[in-house]
Structures are given as C-alpha cells and as structure tokens.
Design a protein around this motif. Structure first.
Motif, PDB file in Angstrom:
ATOM      1  N   LYS A 166       0.831  -1.207   0.000  1.00  0.00           N
ATOM      2  CA  LYS A 166       0.000   0.000   0.000  1.00  0.00           C
ATOM      3  C   LYS A 166       0.866   1.258   0.000  1.00  0.00           C
ATOM      4  N   MET A 167       1.905   1.262   0.806  1.00  0.00           N
ATOM      5  CA  MET A 167       2.785   2.426   0.878  1.00  0.00           C
ATOM      6  C   MET A 167       3.609   2.561  -0.395  1.00  0.00           C
ATOM      7  N   ILE A 168       4.064   1.455  -0.951  1.00  0.00           N
ATOM      8  CA  ILE A 168       4.825   1.529  -2.203  1.00  0.00           C
ATOM      9  C   ILE A 168       3.956   2.121  -3.303  1.00  0.00           C
ATOM     10  N   ARG A 169       2.702   1.732  -3.348  1.00  0.00           N
ATOM     11  CA  ARG A 169       1.807   2.305  -4.361  1.00  0.00           C
ATOM     12  C   ARG A 169       1.608   3.802  -4.143  1.00  0.00           C
ATOM     13  N   ARG A 170       1.587   4.206  -2.890  1.00  0.00           N
ATOM     14  CA  ARG A 170       1.464   5.642  -2.596  1.00  0.00           C
ATOM     15  C   ARG A 170       2.724   6.381  -3.049  1.00  0.00           C
ATOM     16  N   ILE A 171       3.865   5.765  -2.835  1.00  0.00           N
ATOM     17  CA  ILE A 171       5.131   6.357  -3.291  1.00  0.00           C
ATOM     18  C   ILE A 171       5.145   6.454  -4.810  1.00  0.00           C
ATOM     19  N   LEU A 172       4.705   5.401  -5.494  1.00  0.00           N
ATOM     20  CA  LEU A 172       4.667   5.395  -6.957  1.00  0.00           C
ATOM     21  C   LEU A 172       3.748   6.481  -7.499  1.00  0.00           C
ATOM     22  N   GLN A 173       2.671   6.716  -6.789  1.00  0.00           N
ATOM     23  CA  GLN A 173       1.742   7.762  -7.222  1.00  0.00           C
ATOM     24  C   GLN A 173       2.385   9.137  -7.105  1.00  0.00           C
ATOM     25  N   TYR A 174       3.141   9.330  -6.041  1.00  0.00           N
ATOM     26  CA  TYR A 174       3.808  10.616  -5.827  1.00  0.00           C
ATOM     27  C   TYR A 174       5.064  10.745  -6.694  1.00  0.00           C
ATOM     28  N   ASP A 175       5.809   9.647  -6.817  1.00  0.00           N
ATOM     29  CA  ASP A 175       7.125   9.666  -7.472  1.00  0.00           C
ATOM     30  C   ASP A 175       7.250   8.429  -8.372  1.00  0.00           C
ATOM     31  N   PRO A 176       6.656   8.457  -9.580  1.00  0.00           N
ATOM     32  CA  PRO A 176       6.601   7.271 -10.450  1.00  0.00           C
ATOM     33  C   PRO A 176       7.950   6.650 -10.772  1.00  0.00           C
ATOM     34  N   THR A 177       9.009   7.431 -10.808  1.00  0.00           N
ATOM     35  CA  THR A 177      10.340   6.872 -11.108  1.00  0.00           C
ATOM     36  C   THR A 177      11.053   6.389  -9.846  1.00  0.00           C
ATOM     37  N   MET A 178      10.483   6.698  -8.682  1.00  0.00           N
ATOM     38  CA  MET A 178      11.064   6.323  -7.381  1.00  0.00           C
ATOM     39  C   MET A 178      12.488   6.844  -7.219  1.00  0.00           C
ATOM     40  N   SER A 179      12.783   7.979  -7.807  1.00  0.00           N
ATOM     41  CA  SER A 179      14.126   8.558  -7.731  1.00  0.00           C
ATOM     42  C   SER A 179      14.195   9.730  -6.758  1.00  0.00           C
ATOM     43  N   HIS A 180      13.070  10.376  -6.521  1.00  0.00           N
ATOM     44  CA  HIS A 180      13.054  11.603  -5.712  1.00  0.00           C
ATOM     45  C   HIS A 180      12.871  11.308  -4.226  1.00  0.00           C
ATOM     46  N   ILE A 181      12.166  10.229  -3.917  1.00  0.00           N
ATOM     47  CA  ILE A 181      11.766   9.938  -2.542  1.00  0.00           C
ATOM     48  C   ILE A 181      12.970   9.795  -1.610  1.00  0.00           C
ATOM     49  N   TYR A 182      14.113   9.311  -2.132  1.00  0.00           N
ATOM     50  CA  TYR A 182      15.279   9.057  -1.285  1.00  0.00           C
ATOM     51  C   TYR A 182      15.963  10.343  -0.811  1.00  0.00           C
ATOM     52  N   PHE A 183      15.669  11.445  -1.466  1.00  0.00           N
ATOM     53  CA  PHE A 183      16.331  12.702  -1.137  1.00  0.00           C
ATOM     54  C   PHE A 183      15.489  13.595  -0.225  1.00  0.00           C
ATOM     55  N   LEU A 184      14.327  13.098   0.170  1.00  0.00           N
ATOM     56  CA  LEU A 184      13.441  13.887   1.033  1.00  0.00           C
ATOM     57  C   LEU A 184      13.797  13.692   2.497  1.00  0.00           C
ATOM     58  N   THR A 185      13.611  14.730   3.278  1.00  0.00           N
ATOM     59  CA  THR A 185      13.754  14.623   4.730  1.00  0.00           C
ATOM     60  C   THR A 185      12.499  13.961   5.292  1.00  0.00           C
ATOM     61  N   PRO A 186      12.532  13.491   6.542  1.00  0.00           N
ATOM     62  CA  PRO A 186      11.325  12.918   7.136  1.00  0.00           C
ATOM     63  C   PRO A 186      10.121  13.867   7.075  1.00  0.00           C
ATOM     64  N   ARG A 187      10.366  15.158   7.330  1.00  0.00           N
ATOM     65  CA  ARG A 187       9.248  16.118   7.288  1.00  0.00           C
ATOM     66  C   ARG A 187       8.705  16.269   5.872  1.00  0.00           C
ATOM     67  N   GLU A 188       9.587  16.245   4.887  1.00  0.00           N
ATOM     68  CA  GLU A 188       9.133  16.349   3.493  1.00  0.00           C
ATOM     69  C   GLU A 188       8.364  15.091   3.073  1.00  0.00           C
ATOM     70  N   ILE A 189       8.805  13.924   3.568  1.00  0.00           N
ATOM     71  CA  ILE A 189       8.070  12.674   3.300  1.00  0.00           C
ATOM     72  C   ILE A 189       6.687  12.748   3.938  1.00  0.00           C
ATOM     73  N   HIS A 190       6.629  13.252   5.151  1.00  0.00           N
ATOM     74  CA  HIS A 190       5.369  13.432   5.877  1.00  0.00           C
ATOM     75  C   HIS A 190       4.394  14.303   5.069  1.00  0.00           C
ATOM     76  N   GLN A 191       4.891  15.352   4.470  1.00  0.00           N
ATOM     77  CA  GLN A 191       4.044  16.254   3.691  1.00  0.00           C
ATOM     78  C   GLN A 191       3.690  15.668   2.319  1.00  0.00           C
ATOM     79  N   ALA A 192       4.675  15.043   1.669  1.00  0.00           N
ATOM     80  CA  ALA A 192       4.458  14.528   0.314  1.00  0.00           C
ATOM     81  C   ALA A 192       3.483  13.361   0.280  1.00  0.00           C
ATOM     82  N   LEU A 193       3.572  12.477   1.285  1.00  0.00           N
ATOM     83  CA  LEU A 193       2.737  11.264   1.290  1.00  0.00           C
ATOM     84  C   LEU A 193       1.535  11.371   2.220  1.00  0.00           C
TER      85      LEU A 193
END
Length: 298
Positions: A20-47
C-alpha cells in the motif's frame, strides 16, 4: 530507465515497505528517484502520513545492505517485478496485484492460459482421490496447468497428480522460498521446483505467518481462469479463495458428494450459491471452449 526503476522498486520492497505504501510512493514519485532525497518532514508532507511514520520510512529508505541482499537473491531465484514483461498478465488484472514475485522452476508456465486452481480441505475424505482422478487428471493430460498452495490435503494431492502424469503445476507459497511450509512437504516442493514452478510474493527469508496464507490465496485464484473446489467443509478456509476468485471475476466450480460427509458440505453450499456443479472434466473443458479463450482479452 527500466532497469533503474525495477531495482528501485525492489529496494523499496526489500526495505519492508508495505504494498500500500509503495503504491502511494509510486503515485507521488513514479520513477522512485526523488523519494530518497526527502527529509522525514518532506516525506510526511508529500505522502500525507504521520511524521512518526515518515521518520520510520526515512530510516528504511537508507539501509545500505539492501542492494547486496537483492543481488544475492537474484542468483538463487527468479525475481519478477510488476514492471517486467514476463510478469503474468492475468495478475495485472486483479485488485492488489503483487508487486514482486519470487520463483524457482519453469517460468514458461506463467504464459499458459489454460490454468486452473484446484483447492480444498486439509483433511480430505477417502473419496477425494477418486474425484481428483476423475476430474483433475483428464485436465492435466489435456495440458492444463494446475495451481494450488502446496498445503497438506487437497493441494498436495492436486500437485502430486500433475507430477505423476508429467503435467504442469504451480505452487504458490504463503512464506519465503527459504522457509518451505509445511516442512513435511519439502520433497513435494523439490519435485515441483524441478518439474513445475514454485512462487511467492514474500521475501526469501519470510517465515510462515497465519495471515499470509489467506493473503497469498488471491494469487492462486488470480493466476487461474477458474477455481475448482474438490472438497470443503461448511466453514473451510478454502472459501476465502473462492471469495477472492469471485471478486476477480473468475469462474468457480465445485464437486458434489455425499450429503453425509462434512467434507462435501462446503461444496454443496457453493453450488447453492451459484458455483457450477462439476460431474467430470468435460464440464470445465466445454466452458473453456465457449468462454475461457476470451478471458484474458481486454
């Protein structure tokens, strides 16, 4: 690009992140390249997830040993992601498709369309063997692929019937490939791995847990044109697979039996509720000729 995307998905999967979370990540970041550079707070806001959960996710995303584990497992098993061309087309059509599959054996079996899941109770009656002989073996001899869950009882009998006739069979496990369950079926596992295909969506080191078996049943039914219930009690766990098959738009068949046997009451209930009564293999073959060949068409 495909290869990078594939390994990024595997990295997320090996991190222990839920589908479920991977699908949410894919929806936000289809290439899965950006998610690794986010801070915890940015992940909290993005997802749109709680900060505490975002912090745990951040830690998982930065585990250095993950790629090493992936490369080791790739040498031992076939690893199929939902991005791969040889991912089974029939599984793409089901709710909550598995994102990753681990397999050992003959991947060509996934290309067949004449696939039927054969399921039933772990405590079959004395008549169960005759039912498999009468209904399932003719299907095996006519090049049907038999799918089941390698459990004790009907599952094992169906797999064994296919092996005895040099037929095709797929076992879908509720654990990782390094933890074969039940242990007593290790010889059966070895035979299927050699002659057929064993597969699972669970990471290789995943031990069997009760909730994983109902979860894997959606793959058993999802791979198949139809599900055939040989025997089941009225409150059998087998009926979970039937419910999933119906949700997936698959055909459901049930074999009748003596009304005095507890092992047949589940089948009788299914027939009363609309499952097709099966007298012999021709009942399934005729449906395939009329309807089945179209089941994977758009």
């Amino acid at each position: 690009m495909y290869k990078k995307r594939r390994y990024r998905l595997l990295y997320l999967y090996y991190c222990g992140i839920s589908r479920k979370m991977i699908r949410r990540i894919l929806q936000y970041d289809p290439t899965m390249s950006h998610i690794y550079f986010l801070t915890p707070r940015e992940i909290h806001q993005a997802l749109s997830i709680p900060l505490e959960k975002a912090e745990r996710l951040y830690i998982k995303l930065h585990q250095r040993q993950i790629m090493r584990r992936i490369l080791i497992d790739e040498k031992k098993f076939h690893i199929i992601t939902i991005f791969d061309q040889h991912y089974p087309i029939q599984l793409r059509k089901i709710p909550d498709s598995p994102l990753v599959l681990f397999a050992i054996g003959n991947l060509h079996l996934l290309r067949y369309h004449q696939i039927i899941s054969v399921i039933g109770t772990r405590h079959p009656s004395k008549e169960a063997g005759q039912k498999i002989e009468h209904i399932v073996k003719p299907l095996i001899l006519n090049d049907w692929v038999i799918v089941s869950g390698m459990a004790i009882g009907i599952d094992s009998m169906a797999h064994q019937a296919a092996l005895e006739e040099n037929g095709m069979t797929i076992a879908v496990l509720g654990s990782g490939l390094n933890h074969i369950y039940p242990i007593r079926n290790r010889p059966l596992y070895n035979s299927i791995a050699k002659q057929g295909l064993v597969m699972t969506e669970y990471l290789p080191d995943t031990k069997p847990k009760p909730y994983q078996f109902p979860e894997r049943n959606r793959i058993i039914s999802g791979l198949s044109y139809a599900t055939l219930v040989i025997e089941a009690t009225e409150k059998s766990g087998t009926l979970i697979t039937v419910d999933q098959a119906l949700d997936q738009g698959r055909e459901v068949y049930a074999v009748p039996g003596s009304p005095y046997l507890a092992e047949t009451l589940g089948c009788h209930k299914l027939i009363q509720e609309g499952a097709k009564l099966v007298k012999n293999s021709l009942d399934i073959e005729m449906d395939w000729e009329e309807y089945g060949k179209k089941w994977l068409q758009p």
